[in-house]
Design a protein around this motif. Structure first.
Motif, short mmCIF file in Angstrom:
data_model
loop_
_atom_site.label_atom_id
_atom_site.label_comp_id
_atom_site.label_asym_id
_atom_site.label_seq_id
_atom_site.Cartn_x
_atom_site.Cartn_y
_atom_site.Cartn_z
N UNK A 181 -32.02 30.34 -0.22
CA UNK A 181 -32.41 28.87 -0.03
C UNK A 181 -32.13 27.88 -1.14
N UNK A 182 -32.43 28.19 -2.37
CA UNK A 182 -31.92 27.53 -3.33
C UNK A 182 -30.47 27.13 -3.45
N UNK A 183 -29.63 28.21 -3.31
CA UNK A 183 -28.05 28.25 -3.48
C UNK A 183 -27.55 27.40 -2.03
N UNK A 184 -28.19 27.79 -0.96
CA UNK A 184 -27.65 27.54 0.44
C UNK A 184 -27.97 25.70 0.58
N UNK A 185 -28.92 25.37 -0.05
CA UNK A 185 -29.35 23.85 0.13
C UNK A 185 -29.78 23.18 -1.19
N UNK A 186 -30.70 23.69 -1.90
CA UNK A 186 -31.51 22.85 -2.70
C UNK A 186 -30.60 22.92 -4.20
N UNK A 187 -29.70 23.51 -4.53
CA UNK A 187 -28.85 23.18 -5.93
C UNK A 187 -27.97 22.09 -5.31
N UNK A 188 -27.35 21.87 -4.17
CA UNK A 188 -26.41 21.23 -3.69
C UNK A 188 -26.92 19.81 -3.69
N UNK A 189 -28.10 19.43 -3.44
CA UNK A 189 -28.56 18.10 -3.00
C UNK A 189 -28.12 17.13 -4.34
N UNK A 190 -28.40 17.60 -5.55
CA UNK A 190 -28.17 16.68 -6.48
C UNK A 190 -26.69 15.91 -6.26
N UNK A 191 -25.75 16.81 -6.02
CA UNK A 191 -24.46 16.27 -5.87
C UNK A 191 -24.05 15.07 -4.46
N UNK A 192 -25.14 15.36 -3.53
CA UNK A 192 -25.22 14.53 -2.45
C UNK A 192 -26.08 13.19 -2.26
N UNK A 193 -26.62 12.87 -3.77
CA UNK A 193 -27.25 11.81 -3.44
C UNK A 193 -26.58 10.46 -3.39
N UNK A 194 -27.20 9.72 -3.06
CA UNK A 194 -26.46 8.07 -2.50
C UNK A 194 -26.54 7.25 -3.77
N UNK A 195 -27.67 7.07 -4.46
CA UNK A 195 -27.98 6.05 -5.30
C UNK A 195 -28.30 6.49 -6.67
N UNK A 196 -27.80 5.41 -7.65
CA UNK A 196 -27.92 5.70 -9.03
C UNK A 196 -29.34 6.18 -9.39
N UNK A 197 -30.31 5.88 -8.87
CA UNK A 197 -31.69 6.05 -9.44
C UNK A 197 -31.88 7.63 -8.97
#
Length: 215
Positions: A172-188
């Motif tokens: 699940x870390x590879x399929x979702x969680x590690x991907x989330x940083x690149x999908x964030x919208x806001x600078x914060x």
């Protein structure tokens, strides 16, 4: 007025999710609300009332947790109407909470409002880092998922149907969680996500090393 509305909505959500044992409980909701309140400070064009309202309600209609999502959506709209939200504001909140999930955006990226981007970021931040690790283990344990199987490779190119079929907790870390940083919208959120993702990567590496007896 907003604070009174938020208190009423919080009480409604606590009644809905108070008994949750999947990691989508009211404590998760409170963390997402607090993250959203912090992010909205750096987004002056965003409507804080819409942000906080959607942050409170985002899991109430989630099809992971609710059998009849259409009925639950109507119930949420009715709750907001009773609290004197305008039709425009209700539509804005519903647009966010029905389109922000990771699984709903696997094959196409839905263009959320700035308010929606903030709530999505807050929710995704709570899925990563130390709390993200704990929630992944908690969720997998609840559904009886295998902790780790070195022979079972992480899945790729998933649609919502296949994503919802259970995998190992570590996959699940590879399929979702590690991907989330690149999908964030806001600078914060992007900044916070980098820190939390680095923490998770260190954890997974340590986990695998210990699994194979290297440490």
């Amino acid at each position: 007025m907003f604070m009174n509305n938020w208190a009423a909505i919080a009480e409604y959500v606590q009644n809905q999710l108070g008994a949750d044992k999947t990691g989508h409980d009211f404590a998760h909701i409170q963390r997402v609300v607090n993250l959203a309140k912090n992010i909205v400070k750096s987004e002056p064009t965003a409507d804080e009332n819409i942000v906080v309202t959607a942050a409170y309600l985002h899991d109430v209609i989630d099809d992971k947790l609710v059998d009849d999502t259409a009925a639950k959506q109507k119930e949420v709209q009715s709750q907001l109407h009773k609290l004197d939200y305008t039709s425009k504001d209700i539509a804005a909140v519903m647009d966010i909470i029905t389109h922000m999930s990771f699984s709903s955006n696997l094959k196409h990226h839905y263009s959320l409002s700035i308010e929606g981007q903030i709530v999505q970021d807050a929710d995704r931040l709570d899925a990563i880092g130390a709390i993200g690790i704990a929630r992944a283990m908690y969720f997998g344990g609840h559904f009886g998922d295998v902790l780790y199987d070195p022979k079972q490779a992480p899945r790729t190119d998933l649609d919502k149907k296949h994503y919802r079929q259970h995998t190992t907790v570590i996959n699940h870390f590879y399929e979702k969680l590690f991907k989330l940083a690149d999908l964030m919208n806001t600078p914060v959120a992007k900044r916070l996500a980098q820190q939390r993702t680095a923490y998770m990567r260190n954890f997974v590496q340590e986990f695998k090393d210990e699994w194979h007896g290297h440490h």
